[in-house]
Design a protein around this motif. Structure first.
Motif, mmCIF file in Angstrom:
data_model
loop_
_atom_site.group_PDB
_atom_site.id
_atom_site.type_symbol
_atom_site.label_atom_id
_atom_site.label_comp_id
_atom_site.label_asym_id
_atom_site.label_seq_id
_atom_site.Cartn_x
_atom_site.Cartn_y
_atom_site.Cartn_z
ATOM 1 N N MET A 1 0.837 -1.173 0.000
ATOM 2 C CA MET A 1 0.000 0.000 0.000
ATOM 3 C C MET A 1 0.888 1.244 0.000
ATOM 4 O O MET A 1 1.285 1.734 1.022
ATOM 5 C CB MET A 1 -0.868 -0.037 1.249
ATOM 6 N N GLU A 2 1.198 1.725 -1.179
ATOM 7 C CA GLU A 2 2.047 2.901 -1.303
ATOM 8 C C GLU A 2 1.194 4.162 -1.382
ATOM 9 O O GLU A 2 0.087 4.143 -1.919
ATOM 10 C CB GLU A 2 2.905 2.801 -2.561
ATOM 11 N N TRP A 3 1.743 5.255 -0.871
ATOM 12 C CA TRP A 3 1.067 6.540 -0.973
ATOM 13 C C TRP A 3 1.171 7.060 -2.403
ATOM 14 O O TRP A 3 2.209 6.931 -3.043
ATOM 15 C CB TRP A 3 1.704 7.549 -0.030
ATOM 16 N N ILE A 22 -2.866 9.667 -0.933
ATOM 17 C CA ILE A 22 -3.902 8.663 -0.741
ATOM 18 C C ILE A 22 -3.274 7.281 -0.874
ATOM 19 O O ILE A 22 -2.315 7.100 -1.624
ATOM 20 C CB ILE A 22 -5.046 8.859 -1.767
ATOM 21 N N ARG A 23 -3.805 6.328 -0.112
ATOM 22 C CA ARG A 23 -3.404 4.931 -0.287
ATOM 23 C C ARG A 23 -4.636 4.053 -0.105
ATOM 24 O O ARG A 23 -5.591 4.426 0.556
ATOM 25 C CB ARG A 23 -2.270 4.538 0.645
ATOM 26 N N TYR A 24 -4.571 2.881 -0.730
ATOM 27 C CA TYR A 24 -5.729 2.004 -0.804
ATOM 28 C C TYR A 24 -5.333 0.589 -0.405
ATOM 29 O O TYR A 24 -4.256 0.109 -0.750
ATOM 30 C CB TYR A 24 -6.272 1.990 -2.245
ATOM 31 N N SER A 25 -6.221 -0.048 0.329
ATOM 32 C CA SER A 25 -6.116 -1.482 0.584
ATOM 33 C C SER A 25 -7.531 -2.039 0.492
ATOM 34 O O SER A 25 -8.495 -1.274 0.479
ATOM 35 C CB SER A 25 -5.517 -1.747 1.974
ATOM 36 N N PRO A 26 -7.703 -3.348 0.451
ATOM 37 C CA PRO A 26 -9.059 -3.903 0.413
ATOM 38 C C PRO A 26 -9.885 -3.542 1.652
ATOM 39 O O PRO A 26 -11.108 -3.584 1.606
ATOM 40 C CB PRO A 26 -8.839 -5.408 0.338
ATOM 41 N N LYS A 27 -9.241 -3.142 2.739
ATOM 42 C CA LYS A 27 -9.956 -2.822 3.979
ATOM 43 C C LYS A 27 -10.330 -1.356 4.116
ATOM 44 O O LYS A 27 -11.267 -1.024 4.823
ATOM 45 C CB LYS A 27 -9.130 -3.245 5.185
ATOM 46 N N VAL A 29 -9.596 3.075 2.429
ATOM 47 C CA VAL A 29 -8.897 4.096 1.655
ATOM 48 C C VAL A 29 -8.535 5.180 2.661
ATOM 49 O O VAL A 29 -9.384 5.659 3.407
ATOM 50 C CB VAL A 29 -9.794 4.691 0.544
ATOM 51 N N GLU A 30 -7.267 5.560 2.692
ATOM 52 C CA GLU A 30 -6.799 6.579 3.629
ATOM 53 C C GLU A 30 -6.309 7.785 2.839
ATOM 54 O O GLU A 30 -5.545 7.650 1.880
ATOM 55 C CB GLU A 30 -5.668 6.011 4.475
ATOM 56 N N ILE A 31 -6.774 8.968 3.238
ATOM 57 C CA ILE A 31 -6.401 10.218 2.578
ATOM 58 C C ILE A 31 -5.787 11.133 3.630
ATOM 59 O O ILE A 31 -6.355 11.305 4.707
ATOM 60 C CB ILE A 31 -7.628 10.909 1.950
ATOM 61 N N LYS A 82 -14.205 3.328 4.394
ATOM 62 C CA LYS A 82 -14.275 1.875 4.497
ATOM 63 C C LYS A 82 -15.311 1.361 3.505
ATOM 64 O O LYS A 82 -16.325 2.014 3.273
ATOM 65 C CB LYS A 82 -14.646 1.458 5.918
ATOM 66 N N PRO A 83 -15.056 0.187 2.935
ATOM 67 C CA PRO A 83 -16.031 -0.362 1.973
ATOM 68 C C PRO A 83 -17.415 -0.481 2.602
ATOM 69 O O PRO A 83 -17.547 -0.875 3.762
ATOM 70 C CB PRO A 83 -15.462 -1.744 1.640
#
Length: 94
Positions: A1-3, A22-27, A29-31, A82-83
């Protein structure tokens, strides 16, 4: 999960010039951003329980994060999405 650094974000019919990362994972999204109008936008979405769908991160290259997300947190310089689960939003999956 890279920025990934961004200069503009969009979802649905909303689009905003803003800077941050921003970075994304299946769990989640962080901004991270210092852009106050962007933070206020996500605070409003959270308060109104509006979902974010198909988030577009515009920079070079453009990144599309598909799916539907609930705003879990919008505080300080951090926004956390979160999804959306199938439980309380099941009408969106029919």
């Amino acid at each position: 999960m890279e920025w990934v650094t961004f200069s503009q974000l969009a979802h649905g019919k909303w689009e905003q010039q803003a800077s941050g990362k921003i970075r994304y994972s299946p769990k989640y999204v962080e901004i991270h951003t210092d852009d106050q109008p962007l933070i206020e936008h996500f605070k409003t979405l959270r308060a109104e329980k509006e979902m974010v769908s198909n988030l577009v991160v515009m920079n070079n290259p453009t990144l599309l994060i598909g799916g539907k997300f609930n705003v879990d947190m919008a505080d300080g310089q951090q926004i956390l999405l979160k999804p959306a689960g199938r439980g309380k939003h099941s009408e969106f999956y029919q």
